[in-house]
Design a protein around this motif. Structure first.
Motif, mmCIF file in Angstrom:
data_model
loop_
_atom_site.group_PDB
_atom_site.id
_atom_site.type_symbol
_atom_site.label_atom_id
_atom_site.label_comp_id
_atom_site.label_asym_id
_atom_site.label_seq_id
_atom_site.Cartn_x
_atom_site.Cartn_y
_atom_site.Cartn_z
ATOM 1 N N THR A 20 0.833 -1.204 0.000
ATOM 2 C CA THR A 20 0.000 0.000 0.000
ATOM 3 C C THR A 20 0.870 1.257 0.000
ATOM 4 N N ASN A 84 -7.833 -7.277 -2.510
ATOM 5 C CA ASN A 84 -7.855 -7.234 -1.058
ATOM 6 C C ASN A 84 -8.956 -6.310 -0.547
ATOM 7 N N THR A 85 -9.179 -5.233 -1.271
ATOM 8 C CA THR A 85 -10.278 -4.326 -0.920
ATOM 9 C C THR A 85 -11.618 -5.046 -1.065
ATOM 10 N N TYR A 86 -11.783 -5.751 -2.175
ATOM 11 C CA TYR A 86 -13.027 -6.502 -2.385
ATOM 12 C C TYR A 86 -13.220 -7.570 -1.317
ATOM 13 N N LYS A 88 -12.075 -7.558 1.727
ATOM 14 C CA LYS A 88 -12.441 -6.948 3.009
ATOM 15 C C LYS A 88 -13.896 -6.485 3.006
ATOM 16 N N ARG A 89 -14.332 -5.947 1.863
ATOM 17 C CA ARG A 89 -15.715 -5.474 1.786
ATOM 18 C C ARG A 89 -16.711 -6.589 1.478
ATOM 19 N N SER A 180 -12.988 -0.812 -7.479
ATOM 20 C CA SER A 180 -11.762 -0.487 -6.757
ATOM 21 C C SER A 180 -10.633 -0.319 -7.756
#
Ligand code: ADP
Ligand code: MG
Length: 398
Positions: A20, A84-86, A88-89, A180
């Motif tokens: 990140t 990773n965003t997907y 987590k969400r 994202s």
């Protein structure tokens, strides 16, 4: 490009933090200096271990010939961050087969936690550009840092914004589910592109439906810009009716429109050109494939213009600017697409060298080709691989 999620499960919380940090640093550094990565990550123990772990699996790359020691994010690294965003969400739980390889995108079937299948579209602008014309390379080299990343993000954002607006206004498009970075997640349409359909019971009615879709888009202020047989999926529904001893079967064909990064306003300087091209794409395809020629000429752009805003509908070309995809972004993306020769896959010039368009329509196994390159063999079924990560909650920004 493959989407190999295997390394995800081995990344530590520090690795994710470092990845990140490279992404953050990329916003204003083409090569992110190692000390800056350390600084942004805030990892007191140092980032060197993570840097080498990330570089080893190709998520970041050390840039040679740089004036200083540094790294840049790769497409793989950006893919991981988006996934990773997907994850987590809870938008995406597992990644399955690749179903499409476009000039500038990769399409995968993914699934949520309940196993419901969805589509992940990863925009990869800059991919063909680096391979092809020299002018494109020069153009990209002179761009500010991370241009491929920024442009791919813009394409994803544009597609998501337009898909949302179209869906809200009742157009037959996939349901946009998440966005994202350079990717979007949408509903899976259980249908084949029109390109793969060799005959239809009633070409005239399908033709009329497609032309009316073009006109309805115009009414809302829009031109698809790539209205071709790859971007129209044909859903087939069979209805059985029994009347006395007679059983009749009717097949209804519903066209679903996809692929929106090149949409333009009916007010665009070249609107007429794009409008005519969309119309002619349908005409040409119906003539060649279904031997159907409409009796009616047109529709013509001048008539379509009269439909704009008819019945008090919202001009979506105007409203999207307010909902996140600004005019400035539109200009930047368009300039880029023009410079690298991405002008919709409906344009034979733009599609040169694209295997999908290698031959003429009659090539029978053409339909099998899409998605051939780099496709991960997962057997006949759709097996998904769960995205596993370590310490998922220990991510930066927490
Ligand atoms: P490109 O910009 O690369 O042309 P598209 O959005 O047109 O990308 O998608 C490429 C191919 O992937 C389509 O022709 C279609 O076969 C498949 N595809 C894309 N989105 C979906 C979807 N939501 N459902 C089913 N198939 C899809
Ligand atoms: Mg397409």
């Amino acid at each position: 490009m493959r989407l190999d999620t295997k390394a995800m499960r081995y990344l530590t919380a520090e690795d994710w933090r470092t990845l990140t940090a490279v992404e953050t640093g990329s916003r204003n550094h083409e090569v992110v200096p190692t000390p800056l990565i350390g600084q942004i990550s805030g990892l007191r123990g140092g980032v060197h271990k993570s840097i080498s772990a990330l570089a080893k699996v190709g998520l970041i790359a050390r840039l040679k010939n740089a004036k200083y020691d540094g790294y840049r994010l790769t497409y793989g690294g950006l893919d991981y961050l988006a996934l990773n965003t997907y994850r987590k969400r809870k938008d995406v739980y597992s990644v399955g087969n690749q179903i499409g390889v476009g000039k500038e995108s990769d399409i995968f079937v993914v699934a949520d936690e309940q196993g419901v299948q969805r589509v992940l579209k990863i925009h990869r602008l800059g991919r063909i550009s680096f391979r092809t014309v020299k002018a494109n390379r020069d153009y990209l080299r002179n761009r500010s840092s991370g241009s491929w990343m920024y442009m791919s993000r813009l394409a994803a954002l544009k597609e998501y914004t337009f898909m949302t607006a179209l869906r809200e206004n009742g157009f037959p498009v996939p349901e946009p589910l998440a966005q994202s970075r350079h990717t979007i997640v949408m509903s899976l349409i259980d249908a084949f592109p029109m390109r793969q359909i060799s005959s239809v019971p009633d070409p005239a009615s399908l033709y009329a439906e497609l032309i009316s879709m073009i006109l309805r888009l115009a009414q809302y202020g829009l031109i698809h810009g790539d209205f071709n047989e790859f971007n129209i999926l044909i859903k087939e529904e069979t209805k059985r009716e029994i009347e006395g001893d007679n059983e009749t079967e009717t097949i209804t064909l519903t066209p679903i429109l996809i692929d929106f990064p090149q949409m333009v306003s009916m007010d665009h300087a070249n609107a007429e050109y794009y409008f005519d091209r969309d119309v002619n794409c349908v005409k040409r395809f119906f003539e060649r494939r279904f031997h159907f020629t409409s009796d009616e000429k047109g529709p013509h752009f001048t008539d379509a213009r009269k439909l704009i805003g008819k019945d008090g509908v919202t001009r979506l070309d105007v409203s999207v600017e307010a909902s996140g995809f600004s005019r400035k972004m539109a200009k930047e993306l368009e300039a880029y697409m023009k410079a690298v020769g991405v002008d919709g896959d409906g344009d034979p010039e733009a599609a040169k060298g694209d295997k999908e368009y290698g031959d003429e329509d009659e090539d029978e196994d053409e339909s099998e080709r899409e998605g051939e390159e780099d496709v991960e063999e997962n057997g006949a079924g759709r097996q998904e691989e769960a995205i596993e990560v370590n310490e998922p909650d220990l991510l930066p920004g927490k």
